[in-house]
Design an enzyme around this catalytic site. Structure first.
Site, PDB file in Angstrom:
ATOM      1  N   LYS A  52       0.755  -1.301   0.059  1.00  0.00           N
ATOM      2  CA  LYS A  52      -0.081   0.188   0.083  1.00  0.00           C
ATOM      3  C   LYS A  52       0.851   1.238   0.223  1.00  0.00           C
ATOM      4  CE  LYS A  52      -3.581  -2.745   2.071  1.00  0.00           C
ATOM      5  NZ  LYS A  52      -4.370  -3.108   3.087  1.00  0.00           N
ATOM      6  N   GLN A  96      -4.931  -1.850   9.080  1.00  0.00           N
ATOM      7  CA  GLN A  96      -4.838  -3.219   8.728  1.00  0.00           C
ATOM      8  C   GLN A  96      -5.361  -4.341   9.542  1.00  0.00           C
ATOM      9  OE1 GLN A  96      -3.366  -3.542   5.520  1.00  0.00           O
ATOM     10  NE2 GLN A  96      -3.769  -5.958   5.887  1.00  0.00           N
ATOM     11  N   ASP A 119     -11.419   1.896   3.294  1.00  0.00           N
ATOM     12  CA  ASP A 119     -11.662   0.235   3.017  1.00  0.00           C
ATOM     13  C   ASP A 119     -13.175   0.094   2.899  1.00  0.00           C
ATOM     14  OD1 ASP A 119      -9.661  -1.334   2.754  1.00  0.00           O
ATOM     15  OD2 ASP A 119      -9.018  -1.415   5.162  1.00  0.00           O
TER      16      ASP A 119
HETATM   17  C1  BQF Z   1      -0.380  -9.833  -5.866  1.00  0.00           C
HETATM   18  C2  BQF Z   1      -5.341  -9.510   2.290  1.00  0.00           C
HETATM   19  C3  BQF Z   1      -6.148 -11.576   3.190  1.00  0.00           C
HETATM   20  C4  BQF Z   1      -6.474 -11.002   4.532  1.00  0.00           C
HETATM   21  C5  BQF Z   1      -6.015  -9.653   4.688  1.00  0.00           C
HETATM   22  C6  BQF Z   1      -0.657  -8.025  -4.599  1.00  0.00           C
HETATM   23  C7  BQF Z   1      -1.733  -7.965  -2.423  1.00  0.00           C
HETATM   24  C8  BQF Z   1      -1.729  -9.333  -2.459  1.00  0.00           C
HETATM   25  C9  BQF Z   1      -1.324 -10.023  -3.696  1.00  0.00           C
HETATM   26  C10 BQF Z   1      -1.853  -7.174  -1.259  1.00  0.00           C
HETATM   27  C11 BQF Z   1      -4.986  -8.733   1.201  1.00  0.00           C
HETATM   28  C12 BQF Z   1      -4.717  -9.246  -0.298  1.00  0.00           C
HETATM   29  C13 BQF Z   1      -4.335  -7.375   1.353  1.00  0.00           C
HETATM   30  C14 BQF Z   1      -0.800  -9.361  -4.663  1.00  0.00           C
HETATM   31  C15 BQF Z   1      -3.863  -6.425   0.396  1.00  0.00           C
HETATM   32  C16 BQF Z   1      -4.375  -8.144  -1.293  1.00  0.00           C
HETATM   33  O1  BQF Z   1       0.602  -9.686  -6.658  1.00  0.00           O
HETATM   34  O2  BQF Z   1      -1.102 -11.120  -6.124  1.00  0.00           O
HETATM   35  C17 BQF Z   1      -1.058  -6.904  -3.591  1.00  0.00           C
HETATM   36  O3  BQF Z   1      -1.302  -6.233  -0.799  1.00  0.00           O
HETATM   37  N1  BQF Z   1      -3.489  -7.343  -0.831  1.00  0.00           N
HETATM   38  C18 BQF Z   1      -4.815  -6.720   2.702  1.00  0.00           C
HETATM   39  O4  BQF Z   1      -4.381  -5.582   3.001  1.00  0.00           O
HETATM   40  O5  BQF Z   1      -5.297  -7.509   3.732  1.00  0.00           O
HETATM   41  C19 BQF Z   1      -5.765  -8.968   3.456  1.00  0.00           C
HETATM   42  C20 BQF Z   1      -5.740 -10.734   2.008  1.00  0.00           C
END
Ligand code: BQF
Length: 283
Positions: A52, A96, A119
């Site tokens: 992020k 987060q 969010d």
């Molecule tokens: C990629 C998330 C489960 C629980 C809480 C790029 C992200 C992930 C993968 C990422 C996720 C999943 C996020 C890829 C944010 C997505 O290249 O495939 C970016 O940073 N995510 C989150 O903040 O909380 C989560 C999944």
């Protein structure tokens, strides 16, 4: 062989559009700020927060990171949220998830100002999504809609099946598909004949959290298959809810993990933050 949907490329396009808008806003003296709050040291959360921050830098936002120790009390976290609620440099606030066990997600989210809740987890924003009157779209479901659009697939009138009913993905995903006039089925752990229900879908969105659960027998020939899962397989490798190798021939379009929905989630977060800034400045 199905067409593989390139989430990284689509997200790069979205971010480029945002970057240009940010440039125009900056020329008018407007700066955009996103506060990212992380509590504790969950390694996956640290990766997500880093993603992020990197995206903020790429589009030209100021990012303000608050890394708090795992022992942070509810009172301390609420004090930070309140400070950010009242800070004019901060357009968006992201806490987060998941939070450490002693902290209640709901109490924290309920105290984020709805107009900074990028969010879209605050009940006010959830309610707006239900009505179809929204400023912030929930990031992951919105990213999924963009990926479906990128395939040229019309949602209207299609059989859409969502696997999973979480408040973060499944439920709002169903609502966004419904807003585009899909015929939507939400399935979950108590669903009977899950395989047969999924195999009816023209558009299948998997958000269950079970590695490679969706195999070729769950999908209709030519379906659009979107994989929201973020799991580790038996070798510790990142994988989705869909068994990509098994499904890639049968699907019409399919997202990989990584490089599918994940980058879009981040791009949509940037979009929401820009929206918040524009609302804060009436521009
Ligand atoms: C990629 C998330 C489960 C629980 C809480 C790029 C992200 C992930 C993968 C990422 C996720 C999943 C996020 C890829 C944010 C997505 O290249 O495939 C970016 O940073 N995510 C989150 O903040 O909380 C989560 C999944």
């Amino acid at each position: 062989m199905a067409n593989i949907i390139d989430g990284k490329a689509v997200s790069a396009q979205v971010k480029e559009g945002i970057r240009q808008e940010v440039e125009a806003l900056k020329a008018k003296g407007v700066e955009i700020g996103l506060a990212v709050v992380i509590v504790g040291d969950d390694p996956a959360s640290q990766v997500y927060v880093k993603n992020k921050e990197k995206a903020c830098e790429a589009v030209g936002f100021n990012s303000y990171k608050y890394a708090l120790p795992a022992e942070t009390t509810e009172e301390e976290l609420l004090a930070l949220v309140d400070k950010l609620n009242n800070d004019d440099k901060v357009d968006g606030i992201l806490v987060q998830l998941p939070l450490p066990k002693h902290l209640d997600d709901k109490i924290i989210i309920n105290n984020i100002r709805p107009d900074k809740d990028v969010d879209a987890f605050h009940p006010v924003n959830v309610g707006k999504i239900m009505i179809g009157d929204y400023s912030f779209l929930p990031c992951t479901p919105a990213g999924v809609m963009e990926l479906i659009k990128s395939t040229g697939t019309e949602v209207s009138g299609k059989e859409c099946v969502v696997i999973g009913r979480s408040n973060i993905v499944g439920k709002p995903q169903a609502m966004l598909l419904l807003h585009q006039n899909g015929t939507v089925t939400i399935t979950h752990s108590k669903t009977k004949n899950l395989k047969e229900v999924c195999a009816r879908a023209d558009i299948l969105v998997a958000a269950v959290g079970r590695a490679k659960m969706v195999t070729a027998d769950y999908i209709k020939e030519g379906a659009v298959v979107i994989d929201v899962g973020m799991n580790r397989d038996e070798n510790g490798k990142l994988c989705g809810d869909v068994d990509f190798e098994d499904c890639k021939e049968k699907a019409g379009f399919i997202t990989p993990v990584p490089g599918g929905v994940g980058p879009m989630t981040i791009a949509m977060l940037m979009k929401n933050t820009l929206t918040a800034c524009k609302e804060h400045h009436n521009s």
